[in-house]
Design a protein around this motif. Structure first.
Motif, short mmCIF file in Angstrom:
data_model
loop_
_atom_site.label_atom_id
_atom_site.label_comp_id
_atom_site.label_asym_id
_atom_site.label_seq_id
_atom_site.Cartn_x
_atom_site.Cartn_y
_atom_site.Cartn_z
N PRO A 289 -5.61 42.37 102.72
CA PRO A 289 -6.93 43.00 102.24
C PRO A 289 -7.59 44.16 103.07
N LEU A 290 -7.30 43.74 104.24
CA LEU A 290 -7.88 44.94 105.09
C LEU A 290 -7.14 45.88 105.51
N ALA A 291 -5.81 45.83 105.42
CA ALA A 291 -4.81 46.77 105.60
C ALA A 291 -5.06 47.75 104.21
N TYR A 292 -5.19 47.04 103.08
CA TYR A 292 -5.41 47.82 101.86
C TYR A 292 -6.64 48.72 101.87
N VAL A 293 -7.70 48.10 102.27
CA VAL A 293 -8.99 48.78 102.34
C VAL A 293 -8.56 50.19 103.26
N PHE A 294 -7.99 50.06 104.32
CA PHE A 294 -7.62 51.11 105.20
C PHE A 294 -6.86 52.27 104.39
N TRP A 295 -5.93 51.85 103.83
CA TRP A 295 -5.26 52.34 102.90
C TRP A 295 -6.09 53.25 101.86
N ALA A 296 -6.77 52.69 101.18
CA ALA A 296 -7.64 53.03 99.98
C ALA A 296 -8.62 54.19 100.35
N ALA A 297 -9.18 53.92 101.60
CA ALA A 297 -10.33 54.77 102.08
C ALA A 297 -9.74 56.25 102.25
N PHE A 298 -8.49 56.37 102.63
CA PHE A 298 -7.93 57.58 102.94
C PHE A 298 -7.26 58.24 101.92
N ARG A 299 -7.35 57.78 100.70
CA ARG A 299 -6.65 58.20 99.49
C ARG A 299 -7.53 59.04 98.50
N ARG A 300 -7.02 60.01 97.99
CA ARG A 300 -7.59 60.86 97.01
C ARG A 300 -8.15 59.81 95.83
N THR A 301 -9.26 60.01 95.07
CA THR A 301 -9.45 59.13 94.13
C THR A 301 -8.32 58.83 93.10
N ASP A 302 -7.66 60.03 92.77
CA ASP A 302 -6.91 59.97 91.62
C ASP A 302 -5.53 59.32 92.04
N VAL A 303 -5.28 59.05 93.22
CA VAL A 303 -4.11 58.34 93.51
C VAL A 303 -4.16 57.09 94.34
N ALA A 304 -5.54 56.75 94.34
CA ALA A 304 -5.68 55.61 95.30
C ALA A 304 -5.08 54.33 94.93
#
Lengths: 297, 322
Positions: free
Chosen positions: A51-66
């Protein structure tokens, strides 16, 4: 010649203990158990960190490709920058760091003094006082929310950092833990220090504290994380942005009601946890070692 | 010692050999703390515990007494005393539900997180590759702010884009509104709590495992005892003191950890995820009803103290394995 010799040796030992077929079966079962445990622990660890890894991934993604998996495109710092601009996070960080450093220092100093007295001396009301300390293991300041609010407000400390910290300045948990450690200090060391003419506070500082170092360090880090993360009491006792720590400050951004999008939510989470996480990654080895050495007796 | 007993090393003003001085103490003369040495031990000890006791008593025993006092205030003007708040509480379905929810929440999350924590500790105690990484992975969630963990899972539980529904759908389970359905909301919160707590308790079990002597492991290996038997007969009983400690901390946490409700559900839907302390908060602050909140606090404190006493008694009987 030698080969034959070892061969016969092996068969003798086999007869003495277990038949070689049974030994092989045990070996195979052992290897199977090892493999199962290894797979199990990796699955568990990945499940726990995912879950934490996923948050760190999503936080640095553009909204359309999150929500898509395209690891080579779509990276951005915009989420962090946008959320950072939405509230005075500098102030929140400053408050939290001041609070956390002050509290752990206060808890450690008051705890060392109290634990030392409980370990070395019998004094009037000793047992009653220690029972009261044990009681605090269950009753935290936030459990008595309403009355503590009234009390802190009547001291004129509502909506201040000192008001957040004061009820936690002494930790029963630490006094209890440290007393257990202090009890293991060899009496010979204390007597030797006394012979050398060391005073009572000197003995605390030069004999007890060095021996209890692992406990103190482990508790210090647990305390830092506890107060970095504490939410309910600071929420109740503060009204203004100036006095709020990071958890209360970020709270508004973590609820979806205000129409915030998923990537902003994860960016807010990253902002909240990053300094603490960095501290623990750096201190991780030392922390776990100290914790294991401190133990609970 | 050698230097201080040597008169030459002492300054001219202190020409007396320390050994001959009554209560001879070579350091006392030089130290600015010298007057402190004449303080009797019992007074000294009280001075040491005083600051900590003032804080501990001031912010728990004193408010506990005033909480009881506040809970006995009759509503309305004047200060008449009576059980009105308690009568209201017994007839309040929201209070009853929050209490019931909290009991279920504790009964599930504490044993499950302790069992997982023990499993984790046994698995990462052995010499295996990447042990440091594995320990860190298991422990990190425990270090996160609860409201951050709540935010993470809030996203996962979202009915539309949430990861859990995406996974559920891919394995053929229908989508659900996990936090919007009264029957799934509490279990969904339990998952977050267990995820958050297990790694913390794992550390205590790891510390407990270090105190078990390695000879016991060797003995089991020599006798060909199976791992499960070894765990059941040796490891588990020897970890009992740790289990006592972690279960007390766990129960206390399960009653005072309500942060994630603020982020995830606000107690809803229909109070299905309302826990005792959250309900107290709602009554004390947004509803401005501190006396009624005080009555519920009395119940909460009684539960916490009673549970601690029961746990200590219960485990006392079993810890004699040591």
């Amino acid at each position: 010649m030698t080969a034959q010799h070892t061969e016969s040796d092996r068969s003798t030992t086999g007869e003495l203990f277990v038949s070689s077929a049974r030994a092989r079966r045990i070996m195979r079962a052992e290897r199977f158990a090892n493999a199962t445990e290894l797979i199990g622990v990796w699955l568990l660890a990945l499940l726990w960190i995912a879950p934490l890894a996923y948050v760190f991934w999503a936080a640095f993604r553009r909204t359309d490709v999150a929500l898509t998996f395209q690891p080579f495109t779509g990276w951005t710092f915009d989420n962090i920058i946008t959320v950072w601009g939405m509230a005075p996070f500098g102030r929140f960080y400053y408050n939290t760091i001041l609070l956390v450093v002050g509290l752990s220092a206060g808890q450690i100093i008051l705890g060392c003094l109290a634990a030392y007295a409980f370990t070395r001396y019998r004094f009037p009301l000793h047992n009653l006082m220690f029972t009261l300390v044990l009681l605090q293991l269950m009753i935290f300041p936030e459990v008595l929310l309403g009355e503590n609010f009234r009390l802190v407000a009547s001291l004129g400390l509502a909506d201040t950092l000192r008001g957040i910290g004061l009820p936690y300045l002494a930790s029963a948990f630490f006094i209890f833990l440290l007393r257990q450690t202090f009890k293991s200090v060899p009496v010979e060391l204390v007597e030797a220090a006394e012979v050398e003419g060391a005073g009572r506070l000197e003995i605390l500082w030069k004999v007890y504290v060095p021996i209890a170092r692992p406990t103190i360090i482990a508790f210090g880090l647990v305390s830092i994380s506890f107060h970095w993360n504490n939410f309910l009491w600071p929420l109740v006792i503060t009204q203004s942005v100036e006095a709020r720590p990071i958890t209360v400050g970020i709270y508004r951004f973590l609820s979806p009601e205000i129409g915030i999008n998923f990537t902003a939510l994860t960016a807010g989470t990253v902002i909240t946890v990053l300094p603490l996480l960095a501290l623990f990654l750096v201190a991780q080895r030392a922390f776990i070692q100290n914790f294991l050495r401190a133990g609970i007796k | 010692m050698a230097t201080s007993s040597d008169p030459a090393a002492v300054g001219p003003a202190e020409a007396v050999t320390p050994e001959v001085t009554p209560g001879g103490d070579p350091w006392a003369r030089r130290s600015f703390l010298a007057p402190l040495r004449r303080v009797p031990n019992s007074v000294f000890a009280w001075a040491l515990i005083l600051p900590a006791m003032v804080i501990l008593l001031g912010f728990s025993v004193v408010p506990m007494i005033t909480t009881v006092w506040a809970s006995l205030q009759e509503p309305g003007i004047g200060d008449s005393i009576g059980p009105a708040n308690y009568e209201r509480m017994i007839n309040d379905p929201v209070f009853r539900q929050s209490l019931r929810n909290n009991l279920v929440f504790s009964l599930v999350t504490v044993p499950v997180s302790l069992a997982i924590a023990m499993l984790m500790a046994v698995l990462v105690d052995r010499e295996i590759r990447a042990r440091g990484f594995l320990r860190m992975a298991l422990f990190t969630p425990a270090m996160l702010p609860v409201i951050a963990a709540a935010a993470i899972f809030l996203a996962f539980y979202q009915p539309n884009f949430g990861l859990i529904n995406v996974i559920a759908q891919s394995i053929g389970v229908p989508r659900q509104n996990w936090l919007g359905d009264p029957s799934t909301v509490l279990p969904s919160l339990m998952v977050v709590m267990i995820w958050k707590e297990a790694g913390f308790f794992m550390l205590f079990y790891l510390a407990g495992l270090q105190t078990i002597s390695p000879e016991l492991n060797e003995a089991s290996t020599l006798e060909g005892t199976g791992r499960w038997t070894h765990f059941r007969r040796v490891t588990f009983p020897l970890l009992m003191p740790t289990t006592l400690f972690t279960s007390i901390v766990g129960v206390a946490n399960s009653f005072k950890q309500v942060d994630f409700i603020f982020v995830m559900t606000q107690g809803g839907p229909n109070n299905a995820s309302n826990l005792l302390l959250y309900n107290i908060y709602l009554q004390a602050f947004p509803n401005r009803n501190p006396d009624y909140a005080a009555a519920m606090t009395v119940v909460l404190v009684s539960i916490l103290v009673a549970l601690a006493v029961i746990q200590i008694r219960m485990f006392d009987r079993r810890i004699h394995y040591r």
